[in-house]
Design a protein around this motif. Sequence first.
Motif: not given
Lengths: 395, 410, 241
Positions: A67, A71, A225, A227-228, A234-236, A238, B218, B220-221, B224, B251-252, B254
């Motif tokens: 994940r 990003f 976004r 979810d896959v 399990n990845l989200r 974008l 950023d 996001r990481a 996470e 939100f990105d 999860r």
Amino acid sequence: MTEQPEAIASSSRGQPGAFVRSWRDIRRNPLPLFGWLLFILLLFAALRNLLPLGQQTAEYSPEQFLRQIIFGLAQGSIYAMLALGYTMVYSVLSILHFAHGEVFMTGAYAGYFVLNAAARMGALATNPLLSVLFTLAAGMVASVIAALLLERFVYRPVRDTPPVVSLIVAVGASLVLQQGFIRLFGEAARRYPTVNLYAFPYLFPSFGCDASGTVCRGIDLLDGRYDVSFLGFNLRLLPIHAVVFAAALAFMLALWFYVSRTSAGRAMRAVAEDRSVAILMGVDANRVIVRVFALGGLLAGAAGVLYAFYNHQVSPLIGFSPGIKGLTAAALGGLGNVPGAMLGGLLLGIVESVAPSLLGLSAQLKDVIIFGILVLVLLFRPGGVLGESVAEKRG
Amino acid sequence: MIGRLPRIAVLLLLATLVSCAPDAFDGGGRMLTANEVVIGLSAALTGSGIGPLGVDILRGAELAVAERPMLDVAGYSFPVRLETQDDLCSPEGGQAAANRFVADPQVAAVVGPMCSSGCRAAAPIFDAAGFTTISPSCTNSDLTSGAFESFNRMVVSDGVQGVVAADYIYETLGVTRIATLHDGSPYGEDLVRKVAARFTELGGFVVAQDAINVGDDDFRALLEDIGRESPELIYFAGFALEGARLSEQRFDARLERVIFMGADGIDTQDFIYFAGEAADGVYASTSIPVLDEAFDNFLARYVEVYGEAPPGPYHANAYDATELLLDGIASVATVTPDGLLQVDRAALASYVRTVRDRQGLTGTINALGNGEMLATADIAIVRVEDDRFRQVAIGRVRENNVMITQVDAP
Amino acid sequence: MNLLDVRDLFAYRGTVLAVKGVSLAVGQGEIIALLGGNGAGKSTLLHAISGLIAPVSGQVVFAGESLLNVAPHQRVHAGLVLAPQGRRIFARMSVYENLLMGAHGQRDRQLIRERMTTVVGRFPRLGERFRQFAGTLSGGEQQMLVMARALMTQPRLLLLDEPSLGLAPALTHEIYDVIRTLPQEGISVLLADQNSHLALSIAGRGYIMRNGIIIREGNSPQLQRDSAIAEAFLGNRGRPG
């Protein structure tokens, strides 16, 4: 020294610091040794975190790793697009185009005005695709103009002066642009309006459906976004990540084709290698240089708008950090090397994203890690990862 | 190089002499003589997410001055004026503003600086010049540990805010696992420490602690990374821009079900603008004035003069700070034979540090002698609903007990 | 009418006035030798003619037109090209691409192919190394490439700066054999070389430069004698530049 082939001469010369050969070498130049030690230390730290050795409350899973890489790829694509500009300008003029980050900011800003106007007029809701394309075009045009102005009024007058002069002038130009934008539009950041741009309804038939479920518009390219599950991960995902990455890849390939396969690109390489001989062959060097700046501006403008779609906030100061990272990426990949710039950018984005977790360090230290890695890489491969020679090209 | 050395030495010598000057000429420098009452105001008036906090402070002070345009001392009347400096909410800015005020022979006392980083950097300069300052917003708890003579604050320390926030999270929201983030500022670092300490004391778990850089884009990481510890709430002590990014980017990563909570640093309309839809349901703790008639009147006047609701939380604090300084000057000042205002800085400092039971908009002002002017005050918990921060609870600290009362929606 | 007329040219190399009032002429179909030792100002003169250096004063007239206001890259398209000294090939391009650079601006692919065939016919060694990076060529091959690339522009006048410098005698002869045939193709040559004996063997006329001025001019047999004297007399050979 009449008939000695150049190739042999250059390979036997070697690069200082490239390999540690003997104790004597180490004593003479201990830097590579420090480099290795640091590398081993980092490796150890990474292993300690990947292997569950107690104290860790939750393990750092491959899923999380993946994940974060995703990003990192997105952010890295932005860096890559900027790095391409740095690398082209460097290869042609041997200067660091320090104001490139501000060219990027100019694009993001111009895009903001168009997108905001579109949102106000309601065009964003009725015709999002057109609005987005206009935004992108505005950003690119503005950045190209900024880059050309810089070339004409900043870099050209100091073109044949020592490199340090152009560097200082470039830093100055960067500040002037930044402060100019602050005076013109205020220091306050602005937020890109949220854009819902649905696309590919046939590829993704069950996405973007309205409440009744009858009309499905596909995936939301800019603000969605999803979810896959993929290979048990399990990845989200974008779509904007894919858009940014695809754009960077497309630009890189186009640029690579342009540089290596077209006559204009050949002229560019000729100017890069030996400007006066290129002129002697009938190349209009000024035009080539202008073209290089325009291309760099085009990419920076696209990167600026995509960046803003992705990270939302724009201000006169947003150019600095991506600018520095883009420059780092270009150096990482080898200044003057087109695929290297792309690789450097992606690498930088991924490292920035993954390294703090992998090494168990604070996210605050991510810039320290990045520049540490830059130092490491340049220690081992002074010409960057893809090893283009950065030795003096002209006398 | 050798030629340059003596010049540097001379400069250093000069600098030392200059910095010694206030001590060397004690008395003269600490006695202010002026023909008007000038209150310095140091706050960040520009900058995204930060500017609105400073503008709010400036307006509070302006309203206080507007109420008392002239100060009467011993039968003479002196005009009152605010002298504003932008302190950028940074150590450098705080220092620069302090140096300008100290160098200005007219300035009697200062309201500000705005941010704990600026307060910490400015305090030694004000100390050396014998100034009295009252910050309406520097909440870092170390500032009042006794190191600074000049520093006072008309706001409760992070100790109080952090405790109320932790209690609200644990008791009211019923959350037991939190992650904390700060932006590396003294304000953020201190506040997070207070929250984490109290939260652990209550029995909760702080499952992740990290920090970010101001200006990073950023996260996001990082989110996470935090997410793998499955916190139920992320507590962020910092300002609006980074707060908005974190809130949005969760939100990105999860973490959309994870509650996002900030503090007074994000209690601005800017935060809501920048976070967009991700602002919905975000909590913040913030110190609030006593909700009484006096405050209602003040607020009405504020809206009337500036045409909008306050963009930040510190207007009342700035108002009280300015009022207190003006009262202090009125009570310690004398008039010279030629009709000039004279203020003994030491007397003003001790006046401020010994105030007892004074009613202000922010509550009952009781100087503790170490710079704290408000031992306790109400802390509100606010939450974004329909693009506005609305009060959902009020917390009050009484002898280490926290009392939280829910507020019904108006 | 002469193809090239240089009148009273003054030019600087860096901060040194290296060409001090030179006048010379190259006629259609001529090979003209420009002789002189290191630092005599030959290279500076050639650079000034090709436009890389802007002269301080004087005239450069090519095919009846003054080149004063013609940009250096445009002079190439007018038919005036300089093959510079010192194997300045584009090392990171293939031999093929180097040659293509000589045809820069030419859009007619057929024409480019024809020229390429002619040029490779003159230098068969280059044809064998077509796809190699030019940086991997030997010194002699690089010198050939410099000439070949210049010929790709299909010039009316080729300025050659020290084509034999540092080459083994066999290669030098190979290159000179090519130069000798150029006038038959309608290409005039202004050939600067320190090896005066060799240069005069193919040139019709020549000029001898020293310290930025022309000290002697005349036809080859005459200069053969003179230059031997001049070299012995003036000690030009081996003077540091």
